[in-house]
Design an enzyme around this catalytic site. Sequence first.
Site, PDB file in Angstrom:
ATOM      1  N   GLU A   1       0.812  -1.212   0.000  1.00 29.85           N
ATOM      2  CA  GLU A   1       0.000   0.000   0.000  1.00 29.85           C
ATOM      3  C   GLU A   1       0.851   1.271   0.000  1.00 29.85           C
ATOM      4  O   GLU A   1       0.542   2.234  -0.687  1.00 29.85           O
ATOM      5  CB  GLU A   1      -0.856  -0.024   1.267  1.00 29.85           C
ATOM      6  CG  GLU A   1      -2.076   0.814   1.185  1.00 29.85           C
ATOM      7  CD  GLU A   1      -2.929   0.553   2.412  1.00 29.85           C
ATOM      8  OE1 GLU A   1      -3.254   1.513   3.088  1.00 29.85           O
ATOM      9  OE2 GLU A   1      -3.233  -0.620   2.689  1.00 29.85           O
ATOM     10  N   ASP A   2       1.949   1.257   0.791  1.00 38.34           N
ATOM     11  CA  ASP A   2       2.686   2.503   1.024  1.00 38.34           C
ATOM     12  C   ASP A   2       3.996   2.644   0.257  1.00 38.34           C
ATOM     13  O   ASP A   2       4.622   3.688   0.304  1.00 38.34           O
ATOM     14  CB  ASP A   2       3.006   2.637   2.532  1.00 38.34           C
ATOM     15  CG  ASP A   2       1.742   2.696   3.365  1.00 38.34           C
ATOM     16  OD1 ASP A   2       0.693   2.986   2.778  1.00 38.34           O
ATOM     17  OD2 ASP A   2       1.796   2.444   4.574  1.00 38.34           O
TER      18      ASP A   2
END
Length: 736
Positions: free
Chosen positions: A93-94
Amino acid sequence: MKNTLVIDLEAEKKEILKRYRALLRACKPTLQKGDKKEIRKAFEMALESHKDMRRKSGEPYIYHPIAVAQIAAEEIGLGTTSIVCALLHDVVEDTDITLEDIEREFGKKCAKIIDGLTKISGVFDTNSSLQAENFRKMLLTLADDVRVILIKLADRLHNMRTMDFMPRQKQLKIASETIYLYAPLAHRLGLYAIKSELEDLSMKYLEPDTYKFIATQLNEKKAERNAFIKSFIEPINEILAEQGLVANVYGRPKSIHSIWNKMKKKSIPFEEVYDLFAIRIILDSPPEREKADCWKAYSIVTDLYRPNPDRLRDWVSSPKGNGYESLHTTVMGPKGQWVEVQIRTQRMNEIAEKGFAAHWKYKESSNDNGLDQWIQKVRELLSNPESNALDFLDDFKMNLFSDEIFIFTPKGALLQLPLGATALDFAFEIHTDVGARCIGAKVNHKLVPLSHKLQNGDQVEIITSNKQSPKEDWLNIVVTAKAKSKIKSSLKEEKRRVAEEGKEILERKLKSLKITYNTDNLNKLSYFFKLSSTQDLFIEVAKGKIELKDLKEYVASEKEIENRGNEKTNDEEKVSTLLKKVKGPESDVLLIGEDLQKIDYTLANCCNPIPGDDVFGFVTVNEGIKIHRTNCPNAAQLMANYGYRIIKAKWNTQQEITFLTGLRIVGIDDVGLINNITKVISNDFRVNIRSITVDTNDGIFEGSIKVFVNDKEHLDQLIRNLLEVKGVTGVTRFDT
């Protein structure tokens, strides 16, 4: 200056390694050959990909994945695969790392779990709720691998433990989501310790004053409580030893949230909550003697202390749906107060603490696992392709029932249903076709209607007919998610069939009017007849509600429609324009009590906020902004599902406005009591009373009064003064 930074980084490096070593120690019981290497690899990947990131508190981001992995290992008892996934749960996600990278390094299983933990990004329909979609995605993975939920719970627990640095708005949203979904989920999976902590932490942010008050009270009475527990336990220990039972007996305080629930449910002050703790007896028994030993311990306790006959709960003979096994009884202690005693073995205790993870360990010994059945139910729910995420979420929320009843089939097989389930629920539980054709039931050989609520231990036989088909009002009868989703999908099926017929008729009629049959024209027609979709249009045509003459009217006003059609704004646009209008710069707070921007807001009826209450604004589609109290019964659901529509709001106290609120007064009936009460309200406070209803019953006085007050401070002062009136024992606010 530069030098201090280097030292700082060095210290952080040491701290990261220290935490990593603590994690390895926690994993030790489950480690096998080659596992350490895998964990090391995952740790290094996480460390590298998060190296420039920091948390809101300023700490290195890597602290978070390590902590989540630690919770997964220590508090849930998960193994290596889960530790690897916990360490990497945020990288996709990051950071730049993709799922393909993870699959290549750690295999398909890990990639699948991490995908389940990764939020949805990209194109998204704002009419639904992003939170609901993410939750659904995570549950899709649950159907294959329960570890995805367990890691998510560990992630949520760590986020809740470290939420002090978040902005208040974010705290409210995350805490609401936790109490609405994650705490019930932990309960369903049998993780009682985690469930209690999640509830307490949510309460810390949603109800800070009550939380602090109960925590302080508990702390002050700690020494007194410990002395009582010690004197209560001593005789039990002696007799257990005499009888040759090896056991660990201790007192455990109840969670703040459960104490608060009791106060609310029974409308009593803290001083009157007696069971602030429970006594636990954990027996060391071999599997074949477990049941007998639990009952032996029960008879020892009830010989010493008199039990309350209504309060025996036997989850040893029939465990709860989430695998929980225990004997609970409430006994009268030496000082005249009720004490809850829980009796279980070490195996049962491990299942109660670690829930699902412990289940796999003991799986061979348990012949019928309620949790497996539950996951099967979730699978069925997910397999319904048409439900939208929010419907699904509501159904799923209902499926997290805390209390179950056991129902027998005519042949004596046992089925578990939620409390409040009806005969129709039971029919759907047996099979979808049985449910769809159900016309009635026999409960304990007596004929009952479909809506009959079942009781624990009922024996039920379903009566069916081939002519029967699901009806719209069945949705109000059933409570199980399975029945609801099956009824919805068969109603949709029926609708689709009728719509198909209508579609053919409409095509012919449009042809005769020389109107092209295309999407654009169908939308215009739906708009003209004020229908929400083209499917509804087809259904109306099939039912004969829209005929040729109506279509001719449409042709006549065609021009006008086109002009109006261009101006039409849909719900999404309404919400986003309102949001833009209100939100402005990030720091903006909606001030209530002045019409600064002439913004259209109303006070919600469900909780009737008054100035001084902690409030938030919720942007609705048709009714402008609604102001709710943060502890409103619907707040958790709104914040959990529609976080993006929530705006900060606070009262502007410059104006003197009065708000209607209700007070419930309880007391001992006395001559002139009503006179004294009304005197306090009207004279001391110059408050207008709108209505007053009073009921006295055998010397007990109960009244509800609706009064106009300026703000919360004003109301609190009024409550304090009313409590001083002779004979009044309790005053509580209720939503008018």
